[in-house]
Write a protein that holds these residues in place. Structure first.
Motif, short mmCIF file in Angstrom:
data_model
loop_
_atom_site.label_atom_id
_atom_site.label_comp_id
_atom_site.label_asym_id
_atom_site.label_seq_id
_atom_site.Cartn_x
_atom_site.Cartn_y
_atom_site.Cartn_z
N LEU A 1 51.18 49.83 43.79
CA LEU A 1 51.78 49.08 42.69
C LEU A 1 51.96 47.61 43.03
O LEU A 1 51.76 46.73 42.18
N PHE A 2 52.34 47.32 44.27
CA PHE A 2 52.53 45.93 44.68
C PHE A 2 51.20 45.18 44.64
O PHE A 2 51.13 44.04 44.15
N CYS A 3 50.13 45.81 45.12
CA CYS A 3 48.80 45.18 45.07
C CYS A 3 48.33 45.02 43.63
O CYS A 3 47.73 44.00 43.28
N ALA A 4 48.58 46.03 42.81
CA ALA A 4 48.18 45.95 41.39
C ALA A 4 48.89 44.79 40.70
O ALA A 4 48.30 44.08 39.88
N LEU A 5 50.16 44.58 41.04
CA LEU A 5 50.92 43.48 40.44
C LEU A 5 50.33 42.13 40.84
O LEU A 5 50.19 41.22 40.01
N ILE A 6 49.95 41.99 42.11
CA ILE A 6 49.35 40.73 42.57
C ILE A 6 48.03 40.49 41.87
O ILE A 6 47.73 39.38 41.41
N VAL A 7 47.20 41.53 41.76
CA VAL A 7 45.89 41.38 41.10
C VAL A 7 46.07 41.05 39.62
O VAL A 7 45.32 40.25 39.05
N TYR A 8 47.07 41.68 39.00
CA TYR A 8 47.30 41.47 37.56
C TYR A 8 47.54 39.98 37.25
O TYR A 8 47.05 39.45 36.25
N PHE A 9 48.30 39.30 38.11
CA PHE A 9 48.61 37.89 37.88
C PHE A 9 47.64 36.95 38.61
O PHE A 9 47.82 35.73 38.57
N SER A 10 46.64 37.51 39.27
CA SER A 10 45.70 36.68 40.02
C SER A 10 44.54 36.24 39.13
O SER A 10 44.02 37.03 38.34
N PRO A 11 44.09 34.98 39.27
CA PRO A 11 42.89 34.55 38.53
C PRO A 11 41.61 35.14 39.11
O PRO A 11 40.57 35.10 38.46
N LEU A 12 41.68 35.66 40.34
CA LEU A 12 40.51 36.27 40.99
C LEU A 12 40.58 37.78 40.80
O LEU A 12 41.46 38.44 41.35
N GLN A 13 39.64 38.32 40.02
CA GLN A 13 39.64 39.75 39.77
C GLN A 13 38.22 40.33 39.86
O GLN A 13 37.91 41.34 39.26
N THR A 14 37.36 39.67 40.64
CA THR A 14 36.00 40.16 40.81
C THR A 14 35.92 41.08 42.03
O THR A 14 36.71 40.96 42.97
N VAL A 15 34.96 41.98 42.01
CA VAL A 15 34.76 42.93 43.11
C VAL A 15 34.01 42.21 44.22
O VAL A 15 32.81 41.94 44.11
N THR A 16 34.71 41.87 45.29
CA THR A 16 34.09 41.18 46.42
C THR A 16 33.41 42.19 47.35
O THR A 16 33.54 43.40 47.18
N GLU A 17 32.70 41.66 48.35
CA GLU A 17 32.04 42.54 49.32
C GLU A 17 33.06 43.37 50.10
O GLU A 17 32.82 44.54 50.41
N GLU A 18 34.20 42.76 50.43
CA GLU A 18 35.23 43.49 51.17
C GLU A 18 35.80 44.64 50.34
O GLU A 18 36.14 45.69 50.88
N ILE A 19 35.90 44.44 49.04
CA ILE A 19 36.39 45.52 48.16
C ILE A 19 35.34 46.60 48.02
O ILE A 19 35.63 47.79 48.14
N ALA A 20 34.10 46.20 47.77
CA ALA A 20 33.02 47.17 47.58
C ALA A 20 32.79 48.02 48.82
O ALA A 20 32.42 49.20 48.72
N ALA A 21 33.04 47.45 50.00
CA ALA A 21 32.80 48.19 51.25
C ALA A 21 33.74 49.36 51.42
O ALA A 21 33.50 50.23 52.25
#
Length: 528
Positions: free
Chosen positions: A138-158
């Motif tokens: 939930l804490f990570c989801a909150l940060i992403v929700y308000f973040s202007p960066l919401q693309t799937v990066t290589e680190e996320i895809a891995a």
């Protein structure tokens, strides 16, 4: 000369020697093996287990595996660093999150509680794990929700495609971590935490939740569960091996061991298939690179081909910088790849002619790579925007219209229970903030329109916002709206609407200061 008697004696000695050699090479008896096993077991019990302070170890592990304020705080800090590192695609930042993550402690505590049969300890470890995991997501989801960066990066895809190697990493890490805890060498846990990487998968789960990307959500959750279960069960086996006894009967202990093995197998089988698929695709990528390169001269420069293995037939796109064109390259490469891969293939090769200078192809490839990187980033942004609009509007992706030239996206929202007109406008504004440069046109359903109160001083801020909301609704839907109220109140509201007043019909009623708004029964559209 030798006599026959000497020859006979020599032959007898040779036979005797062979018989002795054969006797010395006799197979080891079962009794000898059993004796050796008994000796090893006695050495393990008296020389290894006897030196351990089981009570002190249990108390130490128990104290570090429970739910505390420090545990929650460190989980939050680790989760925050992890999601920022993933969004920035920075391995260094992600490693920093691994160093802080306290999740390894309750997982090891779960293993030791299983080995000792302590149900209360197991329940408390489970509570700490669930609380920490949910809080991190939930804490990570909150940060992403308000973040202007919401693309799937290589680190996320891995971290969205677990395989058998991930299970083996968790297994070896759990062996090392359990040994370090049992032997009082907790400093090793730092390295184990990095190897197992428990927090980054949870952060990716939070990213998937915030962006409604269920493919990312499910893949990362699978990786975390793989690590969690493998570490917990391995820790239980290690604890039992080092003599941490329980009150369970021999039959219960054997049943528990069988369940652990069954869980390992149930995890290993699908992960093994996933690894097989990844290995096949990696080998296929190597074959594709080789065949595309062989279709051109040695002075050509081939960019990494993009392969869509999920398509039928398989689609391959590549860019080649070459001094000499090969007109039949597409069909030639497609035919050879179909034979080698055993699947139908469609190949599209973009050929760019460059000079004959040795570095011309490399310079052109570098420039093209920069252009492609920018284009890919833009395409990812557009794809994410289209998917987000579809999810928020409650429609299929095909019902979202994307105008790349004018950078506009349009969709008609479906009614959502409890969501007011203001809520639809806020959703539209949120989407526009996440994709700078694009205009989002979210057409709201025909829900209730707000009332406007005009005081003697005119419209205050709250009522000005309501007027703007009415204008926005009329502009987005293209439908007429009827305002009812006193003549003076209607004049104030109509003036505040400005250009949007062309969508408005007015009906004078009473002398109050309240103006009501309703969708026109004629529901006619207003021409542009």
């Amino acid at each position: 000369m030798t006599s026959p008697t000497d020859d006979t004696a020599s032959a007898a000695e040779t036979d005797k020697a062979r018989t002795g050699a054969f006797a010395s090479r006799r197979p080891i008896s079962r009794l000898t093996i059993l004796r050796a096993l008994v000796e090893v077991r006695m050495w393990w019990r008296d020389g290894v287990i006897a030196d351990l302070d089981h009570v002190a170890t249990i108390e130490r592990v128990r104290g570090e595996s429970l739910l505390t304020s420090r545990y929650i705080f460190m989980t939050a800090m680790s989760a925050g660093i992890a999601i920022l590192g993933l969004l920035l695609s920075s391995p260094a930042v992600v490693i920093g999150a691994m160093l802080l993550s306290p999740l390894m402690n309750p997982i090891l505590g779960t293993g030791f509680s299983l080995a000792t049969g302590d149900a209360d300890w197991l329940r408390r470890c489970g509570k700490a794990l669930v609380a920490g995991s949910v809080f991190a997501i939930l804490f990570c989801a909150l940060i992403v929700y308000f973040s202007p960066l919401q693309t799937v990066t290589e680190e996320i895809a891995a971290r969205t495609r677990p395989n058998l190697f991930d299970l083996l990493v968790a297994l070896f890490s759990a062996l090392a971590g359990s040994y370090a805890v049992i032997r009082g060498r907790e400093g090793t846990i730092v390295g184990v935490a990095i190897a197992t990487a428990l927090m980054p998968p949870l952060a990716v789960v939070g990213f998937g939740l915030a962006t409604f990307n269920w493919t990312v959500f499910g893949g990362a959750l699978g990786l975390f569960i793989t690590n969690l279960v493998t570490i917990g069960l391995t820790a239980a086996l290690m604890a039992r091996l080092y003599g941490f006894q329980s009150d369970m009967t021999h039959r219960q202990t054997r049943l528990q061991s069988m369940v652990m093995v069954a869980v390992f197998v149930s995890l290993a089988v699908p992960l093994g298939f996933s690894l097989r698929t990844i290995a096949w695709e990696a080998n296929g990528q190597r074959i594709v690179n080789q065949e595309v390169a062989e279709a051109f001269t040695g002075r050509a420069r081939v960019e990494q081909p993009i392969v869509n293995w999920a398509a039928e037939p398989v689609t391959i796109a590549a860019s080649v910088f070459t001094p000499e064109f090969n007109p039949g390259a597409d069909s030639e490469v497609a035919e050879r790849l179909s034979q080698r891969l055993g699947r139908p293939v469609v190949v599209t090769i973009d050929q760019f002619q460059v000079g004959t200078d040795p570095g011309a192809a490399e310079q052109a490839a570098l420039a093209q790579a920069r252009v492609r990187e920018a284009a890919e980033a833009s395409e990812r942004q557009i794809a994410t925007l289209g998917q987000s609009v579809a999810l928020i509007a409650g429609v299929a992706r095909k019902d979202v219209m994307l105008d790349r030239e004018n950078q506009t996206v349009q969709a008609t929202a479906q009614p959502l229970a409890g969501l007011t007109l203001s809520g639809y406008r806020q959703l539209e504004q949120r989407l526009e903030r996440t994709t700078p440069g694009w205009t989002v046109d979210l057409r709201p359903p025909l829900v209730a329109l707000p009332e406007v109160t005009v005081s003697e001083e005119g419209l205050d801020d709250a009522n000005t916002s309501r007027v703007a909301l009415i204008g926005w609704a009329a502009r987005r839907t293209g439908l007429r709206i009827t305002l009812s109220g006193s003549e003076s109140a209607l004049a104030a509201v109509t003036q505040a609407l400005g250009a949007d007043a062309r969508y408005i019909d007015t009906t004078t009623s009473g002398a109050g200061n309240t103006v009501t708004a309703a969708w026109s029964t004629a529901a006619g559209t207003v021409p542009d």
